[in-house]
Design a protein around this motif. Sequence first.
Motif, PDB file in Angstrom:
ATOM      1  N   MET A  78       0.834  -1.209   0.000  1.00 14.71           N
ATOM      2  CA  MET A  78       0.000   0.000   0.000  1.00 14.71           C
ATOM      3  C   MET A  78       0.864   1.252   0.000  1.00 14.71           C
ATOM      4  O   MET A  78       0.524   2.252  -0.624  1.00 14.71           O
ATOM      5  CB  MET A  78      -0.918   0.011   1.212  1.00 14.71           C
ATOM      6  CG  MET A  78      -2.007  -1.019   1.120  1.00 14.71           C
ATOM      7  SD  MET A  78      -3.358  -0.629   2.240  1.00 14.71           S
ATOM      8  CE  MET A  78      -4.088   0.772   1.431  1.00 14.71           C
ATOM      9  N   ILE A  79       1.966   1.190   0.728  1.00 18.53           N
ATOM     10  CA  ILE A  79       2.862   2.351   0.754  1.00 18.53           C
ATOM     11  C   ILE A  79       3.430   2.586  -0.644  1.00 18.53           C
ATOM     12  O   ILE A  79       3.497   3.717  -1.129  1.00 18.53           O
ATOM     13  CB  ILE A  79       3.990   2.144   1.791  1.00 18.53           C
ATOM     14  CG1 ILE A  79       3.392   2.154   3.201  1.00 18.53           C
ATOM     15  CG2 ILE A  79       5.071   3.213   1.654  1.00 18.53           C
ATOM     16  CD1 ILE A  79       4.332   1.723   4.291  1.00 18.53           C
ATOM     17  N   ASP A  82       1.097   4.404  -2.782  1.00 13.37           N
ATOM     18  CA  ASP A  82       0.539   5.634  -2.226  1.00 13.37           C
ATOM     19  C   ASP A  82       0.701   6.823  -3.180  1.00 13.37           C
ATOM     20  O   ASP A  82       1.827   7.206  -3.522  1.00 13.37           O
ATOM     21  CB  ASP A  82       1.229   5.952  -0.901  1.00 13.37           C
ATOM     22  CG  ASP A  82       0.441   6.973  -0.114  1.00 13.37           C
ATOM     23  OD1 ASP A  82      -0.255   6.555   0.816  1.00 13.37           O
ATOM     24  OD2 ASP A  82       0.499   8.170  -0.456  1.00 13.37           O
ATOM     25  N   PRO A  83      -0.427   7.434  -3.615  1.00 17.14           N
ATOM     26  CA  PRO A  83      -0.321   8.523  -4.598  1.00 17.14           C
ATOM     27  C   PRO A  83       0.430   9.742  -4.063  1.00 17.14           C
ATOM     28  O   PRO A  83       1.167  10.384  -4.818  1.00 17.14           O
ATOM     29  CB  PRO A  83      -1.777   8.864  -4.921  1.00 17.14           C
ATOM     30  CG  PRO A  83      -2.588   8.275  -3.832  1.00 17.14           C
ATOM     31  CD  PRO A  83      -1.818   7.122  -3.295  1.00 17.14           C
ATOM     32  N   GLU A  84       0.259  10.055  -2.779  1.00 18.44           N
ATOM     33  CA  GLU A  84       0.957  11.227  -2.222  1.00 18.44           C
ATOM     34  C   GLU A  84       2.467  11.042  -2.288  1.00 18.44           C
ATOM     35  O   GLU A  84       3.200  11.913  -2.738  1.00 18.44           O
ATOM     36  CB  GLU A  84       0.569  11.413  -0.748  1.00 18.44           C
ATOM     37  CG  GLU A  84      -0.886  11.728  -0.518  1.00 18.44           C
ATOM     38  CD  GLU A  84      -1.205  13.182  -0.842  1.00 18.44           C
ATOM     39  OE1 GLU A  84      -0.686  14.051  -0.118  1.00 18.44           O
ATOM     40  OE2 GLU A  84      -1.958  13.418  -1.796  1.00 18.44           O
ATOM     41  N   THR A 114       7.585  12.650   9.507  1.00 22.21           N
ATOM     42  CA  THR A 114       6.259  13.133   9.917  1.00 22.21           C
ATOM     43  C   THR A 114       5.572  12.086  10.790  1.00 22.21           C
ATOM     44  O   THR A 114       4.994  12.387  11.831  1.00 22.21           O
ATOM     45  CB  THR A 114       5.363  13.387   8.680  1.00 22.21           C
ATOM     46  OG1 THR A 114       6.151  14.015   7.689  1.00 22.21           O
ATOM     47  CG2 THR A 114       4.160  14.224   9.029  1.00 22.21           C
ATOM     48  N   MET A 115       5.660  10.838  10.343  1.00 19.75           N
ATOM     49  CA  MET A 115       5.050   9.737  11.096  1.00 19.75           C
ATOM     50  C   MET A 115       5.692   9.608  12.471  1.00 19.75           C
ATOM     51  O   MET A 115       5.018   9.492  13.485  1.00 19.75           O
ATOM     52  CB  MET A 115       5.268   8.411  10.361  1.00 19.75           C
ATOM     53  CG  MET A 115       4.504   8.313   9.084  1.00 19.75           C
ATOM     54  SD  MET A 115       2.822   7.822   9.458  1.00 19.75           S
ATOM     55  CE  MET A 115       2.168   7.672   7.829  1.00 19.75           C
ATOM     56  N   MET A 118       4.778  11.902  15.312  1.00 22.16           N
ATOM     57  CA  MET A 118       3.437  11.869  15.907  1.00 22.16           C
ATOM     58  C   MET A 118       3.429  11.221  17.279  1.00 22.16           C
ATOM     59  O   MET A 118       2.392  11.061  17.906  1.00 22.16           O
ATOM     60  CB  MET A 118       2.465  11.177  14.956  1.00 22.16           C
ATOM     61  CG  MET A 118       2.333  11.999  13.682  1.00 22.16           C
ATOM     62  SD  MET A 118       1.112  11.391  12.535  1.00 22.16           S
ATOM     63  CE  MET A 118      -0.391  11.910  13.317  1.00 22.16           C
ATOM     64  N   ASP A 120       3.705   8.304  18.552  1.00 20.03           N
ATOM     65  CA  ASP A 120       2.789   7.203  18.776  1.00 20.03           C
ATOM     66  C   ASP A 120       3.526   5.993  18.221  1.00 20.03           C
ATOM     67  O   ASP A 120       4.061   6.037  17.124  1.00 20.03           O
ATOM     68  CB  ASP A 120       1.512   7.479  17.984  1.00 20.03           C
ATOM     69  CG  ASP A 120       0.496   6.366  18.136  1.00 20.03           C
ATOM     70  OD1 ASP A 120      -0.621   6.666  18.579  1.00 20.03           O
ATOM     71  OD2 ASP A 120       0.808   5.206  17.799  1.00 20.03           O
ATOM     72  N   TYR A 122       2.547   3.292  17.108  1.00 23.78           N
ATOM     73  CA  TYR A 122       1.976   2.738  15.890  1.00 23.78           C
ATOM     74  C   TYR A 122       2.540   3.454  14.668  1.00 23.78           C
ATOM     75  O   TYR A 122       2.953   2.841  13.695  1.00 23.78           O
ATOM     76  CB  TYR A 122       0.452   2.858  15.921  1.00 23.78           C
ATOM     77  CG  TYR A 122      -0.175   2.487  14.602  1.00 23.78           C
ATOM     78  CD1 TYR A 122      -0.222   1.154  14.190  1.00 23.78           C
ATOM     79  CD2 TYR A 122      -0.685   3.457  13.759  1.00 23.78           C
ATOM     80  CE1 TYR A 122      -0.766   0.819  12.972  1.00 23.78           C
ATOM     81  CE2 TYR A 122      -1.236   3.126  12.547  1.00 23.78           C
ATOM     82  CZ  TYR A 122      -1.278   1.804  12.151  1.00 23.78           C
ATOM     83  OH  TYR A 122      -1.808   1.473  10.951  1.00 23.78           O
ATOM     84  N   PHE A 123       2.622   4.785  14.759  1.00 19.75           N
ATOM     85  CA  PHE A 123       3.158   5.556  13.644  1.00 19.75           C
ATOM     86  C   PHE A 123       4.653   5.362  13.499  1.00 19.75           C
ATOM     87  O   PHE A 123       5.184   5.360  12.388  1.00 19.75           O
ATOM     88  CB  PHE A 123       2.830   7.037  13.805  1.00 19.75           C
ATOM     89  CG  PHE A 123       1.407   7.339  13.473  1.00 19.75           C
ATOM     90  CD1 PHE A 123       0.955   7.177  12.171  1.00 19.75           C
ATOM     91  CD2 PHE A 123       0.517   7.747  14.448  1.00 19.75           C
ATOM     92  CE1 PHE A 123      -0.372   7.421  11.861  1.00 19.75           C
ATOM     93  CE2 PHE A 123      -0.799   7.992  14.136  1.00 19.75           C
ATOM     94  CZ  PHE A 123      -1.257   7.833  12.845  1.00 19.75           C
ATOM     95  N   ILE A 130       7.928   2.629   5.880  1.00 19.06           N
ATOM     96  CA  ILE A 130       8.182   3.509   4.741  1.00 19.06           C
ATOM     97  C   ILE A 130       9.652   3.405   4.326  1.00 19.06           C
ATOM     98  O   ILE A 130       9.967   3.268   3.146  1.00 19.06           O
ATOM     99  CB  ILE A 130       7.829   4.979   5.077  1.00 19.06           C
ATOM    100  CG1 ILE A 130       6.336   5.102   5.378  1.00 19.06           C
ATOM    101  CG2 ILE A 130       8.203   5.904   3.922  1.00 19.06           C
ATOM    102  CD1 ILE A 130       5.944   6.465   5.906  1.00 19.06           C
ATOM    103  N   ASN A 305      -1.621  -4.602  14.261  1.00 15.48           N
ATOM    104  CA  ASN A 305      -1.945  -3.247  14.688  1.00 15.48           C
ATOM    105  C   ASN A 305      -3.031  -3.170  15.753  1.00 15.48           C
ATOM    106  O   ASN A 305      -3.335  -2.101  16.258  1.00 15.48           O
ATOM    107  CB  ASN A 305      -2.379  -2.414  13.485  1.00 15.48           C
ATOM    108  CG  ASN A 305      -1.336  -2.456  12.403  1.00 15.48           C
ATOM    109  OD1 ASN A 305      -0.145  -2.373  12.695  1.00 15.48           O
ATOM    110  ND2 ASN A 305      -1.758  -2.624  11.173  1.00 15.48           N
ATOM    111  N   THR A 309      -8.921 -10.818  18.005  1.00 12.42           N
ATOM    112  CA  THR A 309     -10.238 -11.011  18.606  1.00 12.42           C
ATOM    113  C   THR A 309     -10.313 -12.394  19.246  1.00 12.42           C
ATOM    114  O   THR A 309      -9.472 -13.255  18.986  1.00 12.42           O
ATOM    115  CB  THR A 309     -11.344 -10.935  17.539  1.00 12.42           C
ATOM    116  OG1 THR A 309     -11.117 -11.989  16.598  1.00 12.42           O
ATOM    117  CG2 THR A 309     -11.351  -9.600  16.826  1.00 12.42           C
TER     118      THR A 309
END
Lengths: 577, 95
Positions: A78-79, A82-84, A114-115, A118, A120, A122-123, A130, A305, A309
């Motif tokens: 997905m990374i 990523d369009p951005e 940037t991540m 944050m 966190d 998780y980031f 990345i 992440n 369950t």
Amino acid sequence: MKKLNGVAASRGICIGPAFQFHRIELDTEKKEISDPNAEVARLDAALASAKSQIDLIYQKALTEASEADAEIFQAHKMILDDPELISTIKNRIQCERINSECAVSETAEQFAATMAAMEDEYFAARATDIMDVANRVVRVLMNVADSPTADLKEPAIILADDLTPSDTVLLDKSKVLGFCIARGSATSHTAILARGLGLPAVAGAGLDVMDVKTGATMVVDGSNGVVIIEPDEAIEKQYHQRMETSKKIQSEALKFAQSKAHTKDGIEFEVVANIGNVEDAKFAVENGAEGVGLLRTEFLYLERNALPTEEEQYQAYQAIMDVFGKHPVVLRTLDVGGDKEIPYLHLEKEMNPFLGERALRLCLNRPDIFKPQLRAALRAGVGHNLKIMFPMVATVSCVRKAMKVVNECKDEMRKEGIPFAEDAEIGIMVEIPSAAVIADQLAKEVDFFSIGTNDLSQYTMAADRTNPKVAELSDAFHPAVLRLIKMVIDAAHAEHKWVGMCGELAGEPLAAPILVGLGLDEFSMSPPFIPLVKQIIRNLTAEDLVKLAENALQLGSPKEIQVFVKREIPFIAEVIS
Amino acid sequence: MKEAKVVVNNKVGLHARPAALFVQTASKFQSEVNVSCIDPKENKLRTANAKSILGILTLGVFQGIEITIKAEGADECEAADALVELVKKNFGEEA
């Protein structure tokens, strides 16, 4: 010829060519380019092949590891899509006329920063993803191999500073004879990997390891923690003979792996496996495991992440229980906290993670984690021989609190009409010295004990087993640890409860006579060790060993105890040479 | 242009698997899709490309936050509806 001394991290001997495991250095220096359109086309081609690489790894991880492990590579894809990210990279190539390598790595670094900012966990983990993806693209652009072992044509001994979990995913295990690690200890990641694969390993062999040339012949003696580089003919021959002998013993042991382990005087001991997933379970059965003495459940919680369950856990436990049918499976509830990273649990950093909010301590404070696991386990136990075990018990009151939660879960399920294993035995790990000292009190509260010798040794000796400087002190053969083990076994038997052992000591050939002498009921170990331990037990006479164990406990050091056992039971000395 | 508002009610918000599902769904459509929300800490409006996993993640949408989905293009209505539906159904998870 050169000899290096390290830590015996995984038993066995191997001889073969050395292979220096290097993470590839990436060249991402900024260069001006003349044709931005051609550069973008070059980038597009690299992105496409990086994508197909990730697809392959994803498939490999699915078959070799678990779905949760594989999911991380889906995130990588997905990374890459990523369009951005991609449009920023392409913009820089077009506007600044810079090379793709530089544009990819600098842009990825910005996004990652940037991540990471944050605050966190998780980031922070996504920031690593990345960079992982960016490095892959740069490797493709540079046209260098994806796997550091891609050039490995014949089986070799892997040399490295230390290996990370992601290095080991890329390792082609069929090409590995053994490991020799410069840093690390007997409990580092590489050591655990090697033991799981049944390959010899020496850890902490020092930085000289890094100077060995790829292709040089070397010997790794994982039983004694010795590495020999370019051995002379006589030494190589000696090791070849030892290797042949140990192979013969191992293959003979494997022939009888599926038979029970009776001593010569007819006493049966249960030999079971330590496992961490369903693949281990199958491997354990092939090696003659009569059940599971330690099912580590952490695999369900790592590399993801959010909490698994109840349903997901139920299915995973059931798949493992099915492999063992009516044989016992001892499920250990979650043992994380402190040093083990599970970002989504948002655990606070602790000064002394090994002495912190770990395992049962965490679970008692977090019913949202504890209850779904207990319910899933109890449900999966229907029709099987499930036993549940709590790690890191220090006091009677923690056992009572945990039992209360178990009973709450049972009441809830009764009301909900959900079937579960009503009479599953409940036990505890004895790995904290306080638990060993009050074993007589704890024995009244539970159905069984399982002695975790790795932690029991490090807590008893106050020596961190991951710190190479003091790891040697943390030795389960120390009379201090062995005496505690005797106390635990005696206390349990006085209450007619059984005692198992799931630490490394249970799989140690030299420990077998002592443990049989002390009356341990169940031996649980990594699957590759099972055939040999069974074979050793078959050649012992339990009656003679009570005295032997008593005498061993009077000796002053681990070394003295091992020498004593070798002298008293000479055949074991031969087996492990 | 099609605009829709919806409150994110699942446990983890637009993170992890739900974020991935959100991006995958948005990517199925030709239209350009943006998501915006008020950053509760700074009380500022922030916008991200709905087809960018990194954009969505850095938006930091937690449980209980209202997001605005804006779609523009040939299939803008379908895109906005599909995303609203996904969020309303809590991404197929227990709330």
